[in-house]
Structures are given as C-alpha cells and as structure tokens.
Design a protein around this motif. Structure first.
Motif, mmCIF file in Angstrom:
data_model
loop_
_atom_site.group_PDB
_atom_site.id
_atom_site.type_symbol
_atom_site.label_atom_id
_atom_site.label_comp_id
_atom_site.label_asym_id
_atom_site.label_seq_id
_atom_site.Cartn_x
_atom_site.Cartn_y
_atom_site.Cartn_z
ATOM 1 N N SER A 154 0.838 -1.199 0.000
ATOM 2 C CA SER A 154 0.000 0.000 0.000
ATOM 3 C C SER A 154 0.874 1.250 0.000
ATOM 4 O O SER A 154 0.382 2.359 -0.150
ATOM 5 C CB SER A 154 -0.924 0.016 1.215
ATOM 6 N N ASN A 155 2.176 1.043 0.197
ATOM 7 C CA ASN A 155 3.136 2.151 0.203
ATOM 8 C C ASN A 155 4.007 2.126 -1.040
ATOM 9 O O ASN A 155 4.069 1.115 -1.760
ATOM 10 C CB ASN A 155 4.038 2.064 1.438
ATOM 11 N N GLY A 185 5.190 10.077 5.814
ATOM 12 C CA GLY A 185 5.884 8.829 5.531
ATOM 13 C C GLY A 185 7.165 8.724 6.337
ATOM 14 O O GLY A 185 7.344 9.396 7.347
ATOM 15 N N PRO A 234 2.395 6.572 1.738
ATOM 16 C CA PRO A 234 1.201 5.920 1.207
ATOM 17 C C PRO A 234 1.073 6.192 -0.285
ATOM 18 O O PRO A 234 1.225 7.329 -0.731
ATOM 19 C CB PRO A 234 0.060 6.573 1.998
ATOM 20 N N SER A 235 0.787 5.150 -1.031
ATOM 21 C CA SER A 235 0.832 5.272 -2.491
ATOM 22 C C SER A 235 -0.419 5.947 -3.044
ATOM 23 O O SER A 235 -1.535 5.491 -2.825
ATOM 24 C CB SER A 235 0.990 3.887 -3.111
ATOM 25 N N ALA A 255 -4.411 -0.544 2.315
ATOM 26 C CA ALA A 255 -4.033 -0.277 3.705
ATOM 27 C C ALA A 255 -5.175 0.440 4.408
ATOM 28 O O ALA A 255 -5.200 1.667 4.496
ATOM 29 C CB ALA A 255 -2.756 0.557 3.766
ATOM 30 N N SER A 256 -6.127 -0.321 4.908
ATOM 31 C CA SER A 256 -7.253 0.262 5.637
ATOM 32 C C SER A 256 -7.795 -0.760 6.625
ATOM 33 O O SER A 256 -7.643 -1.974 6.447
ATOM 34 C CB SER A 256 -8.367 0.675 4.670
ATOM 35 N N ASN A 309 -1.412 10.824 8.420
ATOM 36 C CA ASN A 309 -0.773 10.140 7.304
ATOM 37 C C ASN A 309 0.342 9.203 7.744
ATOM 38 O O ASN A 309 0.646 8.232 7.064
ATOM 39 C CB ASN A 309 -0.271 11.168 6.293
ATOM 40 N N LYS A 345 -1.459 6.127 8.317
ATOM 41 C CA LYS A 345 -1.751 5.492 7.036
ATOM 42 C C LYS A 345 -0.541 4.709 6.540
ATOM 43 O O LYS A 345 -0.667 3.580 6.060
ATOM 44 C CB LYS A 345 -2.130 6.570 6.013
ATOM 45 N N THR A 346 0.648 5.318 6.681
ATOM 46 C CA THR A 346 1.879 4.620 6.308
ATOM 47 C C THR A 346 2.048 3.365 7.155
ATOM 48 O O THR A 346 2.428 2.305 6.653
ATOM 49 C CB THR A 346 3.090 5.550 6.497
ATOM 50 N N GLY A 369 0.509 0.117 6.156
ATOM 51 C CA GLY A 369 1.141 -0.610 5.066
ATOM 52 C C GLY A 369 2.182 -1.602 5.532
ATOM 53 O O GLY A 369 2.817 -2.268 4.722
#
Length: 910
Positions: A57-58, A106, A124-125, A481-482, A842, A845-846, A849
């Motif tokens: 996801s990253n 990140g 995160p991508s 990634a959730s 964020n 979020k990273t 992943g």
C-alpha cells in the motif's frame, strides 16, 4: 542523518512551483526488465529503476548519487555526509524541505557511505504523493540553497553525531584499524569525517562539491512498491528529463590501495568498559567472484554455533562473541573480525589466541556441509530482502553504489554456484599474516603478497550489460491499507485450550508468511523474583531439543529460509516467525518442538550469560544506558522481586551469573503455556490448514501456573534533576519523565496524543523540542518526546530525551524546559494543530502498510478486546478536537513541577 530515521506523515500541497528548464521533456528510454526490475535511462545520463509490487500500500522513492567519502579530497573529510544533512534544509524553488517533508509524511532518511549517498521517502501510495516526492527530489538535485547560516547550525549537529560514535569502544577500534590498514585509498577514512574539517568547511566549498556530484548523470532513481507505472514515468519525464546534462566530465577515482607489506598493529587506550580485539584482511570488490566466496567463508568461520572461530573462541569461553563484516563496496573491500572479551579475561592472551585461530583459516579443510550451511543462510537473507519490496529498493543503494544493480543478481548466482574449492581458494589467497592489520611490521623475505583487484567501469559493464537474470515472478495481489480491508481479510478463531488467533489473508511477495504470538502467563506469586530466569530462558530456548542440537536447529531454519525468535518480558512470552508458504508446516513443527522439548544445555547457558554480561559491561559507563536506566529506577519504587523492578546494569550482571540451568527448566515446565495466548499470521495461507497447524502447535500446550494479570503501580514523579558522571565520554544523554493516571479509554487520551505530537514526537524534526534543540540551536543530534498510555492499566507517562555534547548540558536543560513551559503557558496554535494533525494521520496510514502493524492490531483485538475500528475511531476523535481542548489536556498532565530528569555525561569537560 547517517543513522537517524526521520519520520512524519503525508499532506498534499497545492501550488508547488514546477521548475522549467531549457531542455525539452523526453520519455524515459526502456532498457530492460531483469527479474522484475525495469531499467530506463534519460539522455541527461540519469538511470531509472522501477520495482512494482501491487501487494504494497506504500511506495518508495530512493535516489542514489555516486558520491561518498571515497570522493573526498584534502580538507574535505566528512563533506559528503555533511552535504547530505544540508540537503534537508531548503531549495531555491520549494523552500523549507524539512518542513514540507514533515507535512508530506511517511518515513524519510538520507545516508552516506563510501561510494554513494542516497535519499529515500516511504509514503502511502497515490498519484499526488508520487508526483510531489519526485518533484522534490528533482528540485533538490540542483536547487539546494546551502546557506552559510544553515551550515553554522548543522555542523554542530554532525559533530554531535560524531561524538555519539566516539562512545563505542568497538566502533572506535574498528575505525582505527581500518584507517591503519589503508595507506592511500579513501576507504580508510571514516564516512562521518574529520571533526575539524566538518567544523571549518565553508558553504561555498560545500557548494562546489554539490554542483560537481549532484547531477543527473551521476544519479540512479529507484521507485518501488505500489504505483501507476505510466504516470510515474510521466512525472520522471516532467521533472528529471528537463534537467540538462552537465558539461563537466566526472573522472572515475583511480587510487588503488597497494598490497599490504606486513602485519600492522593498533593499540587503542581510552575510557570504556569493553575489551575488544579486531582484525582486518584486505579482500575483493563486490563485482568480483571472490566476494561471494568470502561472504560464505565469514559465515563458516563465525556462525553461532557451527563457526570454526565461534567454536574456538566462544565455546571455550575465551571470548563472549565473535562477528565478521565485509562492506559491499565498489573497490577492493575488507573483512573485519570483532571479538568481544569479558572483563575478567586477559586481553593480551585473548588477542594472541585469536591470532593463532586466524592463522589456521587458510589451512582448514572446509567441508561440503560447511559450504551448504553458509549458502543456505545467505540465500535465505537474499530471498527475504527480495520479497520485501520497499526494503529491497533501499537495499539496492549499496549495490548501485558498487557499480550496477545487476551485480546483486550476479552475487546471488555466485553464491548458488559456490563450491568448497571456491571457499578454500579465497581462504588461502586472502588470509595471510601480511594482509592483516592487528600487529606490527615484521621484515621477512620472499613474501607472497595479495594484490587488490581493480575493476573498471567497462569491466563491470561487460559483466552486467547482457545479463538477463532469472524468470520473472508472478505479481502479488494488491492489498489496501485500511481497517475496512483488514477486517474483510481477517478470520478469527479459538483453539481447544482457549488460545485466540487471527489469520490475515494477504499475498506477500515470494509467498512469505509472518507470525506474531503473545503468551501471557502465570501470576505474581509464581513469577516473584524470576524475571532474570525468564529472560535467560527465552534466550537459551533455541539452543537444543531432545532430537536437535543448536547447530541442527539453525541449519534447518536456514534451509527453510526462515527465522524464529523468542523473548520473555514481564509476564509474557513472545514468539515471532518469518517463513514461506511451503515451509510453514515444518516451521510450526519446529516451534512446537522448541516449546515442548527444549533441553537447555549447560554449556549454552554459560555462553549466553557470558555474551549478555559482556554486552552489559560495555554499557556500564555509557551515558545513554545510564540515563534511560536511572530514570526508571528513580521514578518507580517496586521491590526487587517484582516483575516491574528495574535492575541497574551491575545488578543485572550479577543476577545473570546466579541463574542455574535447573531454574530455566523449572520455569519452562511450570510457567509457560498458550492457553491464555493470542497470535496472528499474515500471508496467503489456507485457513483450514493454518488452523490445524495452530491447533497442533499450541492447542495442548497449557501452563501449570494460573494466569492472573499483575497490575503495575503508579508512583508520582516530582521536580528533580539528577546528574551521573561518565568520565571521558564524548557524548551525553538526558531523559525526563512525568507519571500520571490514564488509559486509552480516557476522554483525554486523543488530545494528549496530538499534544505530544506537537511538542516532541511528530513531524520531520519540526515539533517544538527537536526544532529548538537541533534546528535553531544545533545543540542536540537527537531530541524529542514520547507518551506511553497503556491498554490494560492506568499507569501512564510522558517523557523527553536528548543527546548532546556534555558541555551543552545546561543549554539543553534550559531549552527543553523553556519549550515545555511555553507550550503549557501559551498553548499550541491552530496552524500547528492542523499541520501536525495531517502529519499524524498520514503517518498512521503509512503504518497500516506494514505487516507487523496489521498483526499487532489483530493481537490487540484478541488480547484486550480493542476492536479494530478503534484505530479509525481514534483518528476521528483527534480530528474533531479543538486546539483549546488540546491545550487544556496538556496543562492538566504536563508540568515542570512533576518532571524528573536525568543527565549523564562527562560534565568536567570544558
């Protein structure tokens, strides 16, 4: 930021200036697809490598410049590393790089080594992130400001980093040995550089170095993870292809180290508690076939427990540990051996014995088993790196620096083809007394001297240009990634004895499978006074079972390309593994065997205690160890028998000496069990098969000791500063702590999390504490804060830390307390809150992943009943806060009147 991981999180920034160059944009030219690495080039000379992995996801952007300490001239020692620091300052177009990286988020870092410097960002991508990070790297390639005002502050930070390294006896000894072994080649110079050169270099000189080497024709751009390939190539075309190729011509360094003409010796005398012996042999470049054979040889010599040097020096307890290291470099490398020696051993006698054993290396008749064992371990490591796409992209830094990314594949091929004859050849060729640095010059006649191998760029090109590599592997499936996606791919269950488990269905590159287990055990009565026994028990677990020796266990794991690790702390046994789908049954079977049939050999306990105590002896006078140890001791008042009691280093050494084998066996048989445990597995595994394996492994493994959670106690902290003197240590450490009552269900928890983010832990070194101590005043290489809010108890704490030159102790103390008091008195601003909120969101979020994060979340749900939805719920609560609420909570819990601080260092220095 050589050893500093800089972390933050992602916000999207509008209106970024797009540089315009005279050169027209061009589409990157496709060169080849070698084992999934797609190579492109631009006409300005820049190379591009793309590694796609939809299961991530990253994504990561990693740019490698072919410049390191090898390229430094007279008066420039440390310039490549200092320049790396300066490129986190600002550019003419984008402005404050560090702040924007903090906002963008990140994980970001820069590192410098002998042949190269790199900068990478993991994030995160999504298309917007990818575009920004590529634009940023293109901008700082040619538009860095490199201001004298920034340099005036940063040199002291780099000096502080240098001083931290000076506290390590083994590190300083290695540096001295390497510098003695090299007369002319710059591999003999420390990458961090000369303190005097770093302090005196001017920005104008640094800029000349920058303009010479930071150009597209000297760079390789690596993009990996999950990304849209077409759009990524468009961004690369937009931002990088428009940068003109420079008119200057970079001449390749041509210095070759002459053959060493006699054994050399270094004696280092300075303060410290560790005794260390080191030895160095000149070896081969990474491109040479001998390099792979030498890597295998170092494994054959030092592996625990099968290594020849390990058996000679460690089994006999003449030393505590032995290790070897061969840098992955462009030119002729070296192999370094380190020997940690217990305090009660004669260092001269040990050195003499070690030399005798090294003299035997060329004469040992190595076996097929030796080579097979080494190949299995190295190939396991290669496989594990390859199947971690983000890590693999960063790992390519060294290989690119050595000449070409394809050299890594050739190295693997050389390992696969390795024979006993290859190992025997390099042992005979390189392990000569006159090629070694540990002693003095001895004139002799008719010496057969080792000539360093030199590879030209053309030779490396001839090795790699037509190399096709192995067949491409199947792409892994994407995994969002959730929390929602995690729940959709999670199956939970319970074994017959009550142990809870979770299975996360997720394809990992190469068919990798990871497992993480926690086994809470026992009660206050049965664990009373047994913390040291439990810790050592876990360390000795893998050293033998009824049917397998330690050597056989390690050989099996290497053959299966797997790792299994055990640890015990408090009242929990931790078990973690990494393997591959086809090997999961055998690994789970081995775990079961270790947990139910371990024998705890007496000799292995003695070696473990010897190694552990030698490590502890090395930290007796270490400022960081003292500071973090003492803050716990003076802020808690547990009895010595409690599992929460903090031993001093001396106490820990003495306690380790007292532990007997029968205590380990008794603890193992009576305390351990899985009936109160939880665990999770992530990978593309069949649910029924995995459940059956878990039942077979843990389903009947019950503890004989009833489990009862041992609650910690809350001890109020008070205002006090304590000093601990550590003579002749170049660096100091400080840490502070405030204890209070809170758990994660508290309505104040969300506000305190974001308050700590703004005060000291968030952002790319832009939170208040690190900004003041590092950026504004340059008095600390590393400074920040942390908050520890538990799930199961209400014993919480907030703390701060800083590393600094001991002469700056008062300045550090003043700055820290001023920032805390200012935050408490005046509060944070709305702008600060919004900026740090975006960063924090964020960064989480990273984190999603990362496979370990997924397992930790599932284990938390299984063990404590914390629903996975709480991850998103916390974010919603923090996002809904008003800055006034955050300030109120900060004032409620944080106050200098409650702050206990510890300072360790040589405060007699002037």
């Amino acid at each position: 930021m050589k050893n500093l991981l800089l972390t933050a999180a992602v916000v999207f920034y509008a209106g970024i200036y797009t540089p315009v160059y005279s050169q027209k944009a061009e589409t990157p030219k496709f060169i080849s697809n070698t084992e999934g690495i797609k190579e492109y080039s631009l006409s300005n000379g820049m190379k591009v490598l793309l590694l796609s992995d939809p299961s991530q996801s990253n994504a990561v952007v990693n740019i490698v410049y072919n410049v390191g300490s090898k390229h430094e001239g007279y008066g420039e020692k440390g310039m490549a590393h200092l320049l790396e620091h300066m490129l986190f300052k600002s550019t003419k177009k984008l402005g404050d790089i560090k702040k924007m990286l903090s906002d963008k988020g990140g994980n970001a870092n820069g590192t410098t080594w002998y042949d190269r410097t790199n900068y990478y960002e993991v994030f995160p991508s999504n298309d917007e992130n990818m575009k920004w990070f590529l634009e940023m790297e293109a901008d700082r390639m040619i538009n860095a400001t490199i201001l004298q005002s920034d340099l005036d502050k940063e040199f002291s930070v780099v000096r502080n980093e240098f001083e931290i390294g000076e506290n390590s006896p083994s590190g300083v000894l290695m540096e001295r040995i390497v510098s003695t072994a090299y007369l002319w080649h710059n591999y003999g110079n420390s990458t961090i550089g000369s303190k005097e050169d770093v302090e005196r270099v001017k920005a104008v000189t640094l800029r000349k170095f920058y303009e010479k080497y930071y150009q597209p024709d000297n760079a390789t751009l690596i993009v990996a993870g999950k990304f849209d390939e077409k759009k990524t190539l468009e961004y690369i075309s937009q931002f990088f292809s428009t940068i003109p190729k420079p008119s200057r011509v970079l001449e390749a360094p041509y210095t070759v180290e002459p053959p060493q003409d006699g054994e050399r010796f270094v004696e280092l005398k300075r303060a410290g508690d560790s005794k260390v012996v080191g030895a160095l042999y000149h070896t081969a470049p990474y491109a040479d076939k001998d390099y792979a054979a030498l890597d295998a040889l170092q494994e054959i010599l030092t592996a625990d427990p099968s290594g020849y040097l390990y058996k000679a020096m460690i089994d006999s307890q003449k030393a505590a540990s032995v290790y070897a290291y061969q840098p992955l470099v462009r030119d002729a490398s070296f192999m370094y051996f380190g020997l940690e020696v217990p305090a009660d051993k004669d260092i001269k006698a040990t050195e003499t014995e070690f030399r005798k054993e090294l003299d035997k290396v060329a004469t040992i008749k190595y076996t097929e088993q030796d080579v097979a064992r080494a190949k299995a371990k190295i190939l396991k490591q290669i496989e594990n790196i390859k199947n971690n796409t983000i890590g693999s992209a960063i790992n390519l830094t060294e290989i690119v620096g050595a000449g070409s990314y394809k050299l890594g594949m050739l190295y693997r091929d050389n390992i696969e083809k390795l024979t006993v004859a290859d190992v025997q050849k390099v042992a005979d060729k390189y392990f000569k007394v006159n090629n070694r640095t540990v002693g003095v010059f001895i004139p002799t006649k008719d010496e057969v001297r080792v000539k360093n191998v030199e590879y030209s760029n053309e030779q490396i090109a001839s090795l790699t240009d037509n190399y096709k590599g192995k067949a491409l592997e199947k792409e892994t499936a994407p995994f969002e990634a959730s929390i929602k996606n995690l729940k959709a791919n999670l199956v939970e269950g319970k074994l017959s004895n009550g142990m809870k488990y979770g299975l996360i269905k997720k394809e990992i590159k190469g068919g990798k499978v990871l497992g993480s287990f926690r086994f809470p055990v026992s009660n206050n009565k049965d664990l009373n006074g047994k913390s040291d026994v439990g810790s050592l028990m876990a360390q000795v677990l893998k050293t033998g079972t009824k049917s397998k020796t330690k050597e056989q266990i390690q050989d099996m794991l290497d053959g299966l390309k797997s790792n299994v690790n055990f640890g015990f702390g408090g009242q929990t046994l931790y078990v973690n593994f990494s393997t591959y789908k086809e090997n999961l049954p055998k690994v789970m079977g081995l775990i079961k065997e270790i947990l139910t049939e371990s024998t705890f050999p007496e000799a292995e306990l003695a070696k473990t205690v010897n190694e552990y105590n030698t490590y502890l002896e090395g930290s007796l006078n270490d400022p960081q160890s003292i500071a973090f140890n003492e803050i716990e001791k003076i802020t808690q008042n547990y009895p010595k028998e409690s599992i929460y009691y903090t031993n001093s280093t001396k106490e820990q050494i003495e306690n380790n000496k007292k532990v007997k084998r029968d205590q380990l066996v008794d603890f193992y048989n009576k305390i351990l069990g899985s009936n109160n445990g939880v665990g999770s597995i992530v990978g593309d595994v069949d649910g029924k098969e995995a459940t059956a394996l878990l039942e077979s492994t843990f389903g009947k493994w019950d503890s004989k000791s009833k489990y009862e959670y041992i609650k910690p106690e809350l001890f109020a902290t008070k205002k006090q500063d304590k000093e601990y003197l550590t003579p002749d240590k170049e660096n100091g450490a400080a840490v502070g702590k405030i204890s209070f009552s809170m758990d994660r269900k508290s309505p104040d928890y969300p506000a305190l999390v974001i308050a700590n983010e703004m005060l000291g832990s968030g952002g790319f070194l832009t939170a208040r504490i690190p900004t003041r101590l590092r950026e504004k005043e340059g008095i600390s290489y590393g400074a920040g804060s942390y908050v520890n809010i538990p799930i199961e108890s209400n014993v919480a704490s907030w703390g701060w830390y800083a590393f600094y030159n001991p002469t700056k102790k008062d300045a550090v103390n003043k700055a820290l307390k001023e920032e805390v008091n200012k935050a408490v008195k005046d509060g944070f601003t709305e702008e600060e809150y919004k900026s740090n909120l975006t960063s924090w969101l964020n960064s989480r979020k990273t984190g999603l992943g990362n496979d370990n994060t997924l397992m930790n979340l599932v284990n938390g749900q299984l063990q404590y009943g914390v629903p996975l939805e709480e991850y998103d719920a916390l974010e919603a609560k923090v996002s809904a806060l008003k800055v006034s609420q955050v300030n109120d909570v900060l004032r409620k819990y944080i106050s200098e009147d409650k702050l206990t601080s510890v300072f360790a260092g040589d405060f007699n220095k002037k």
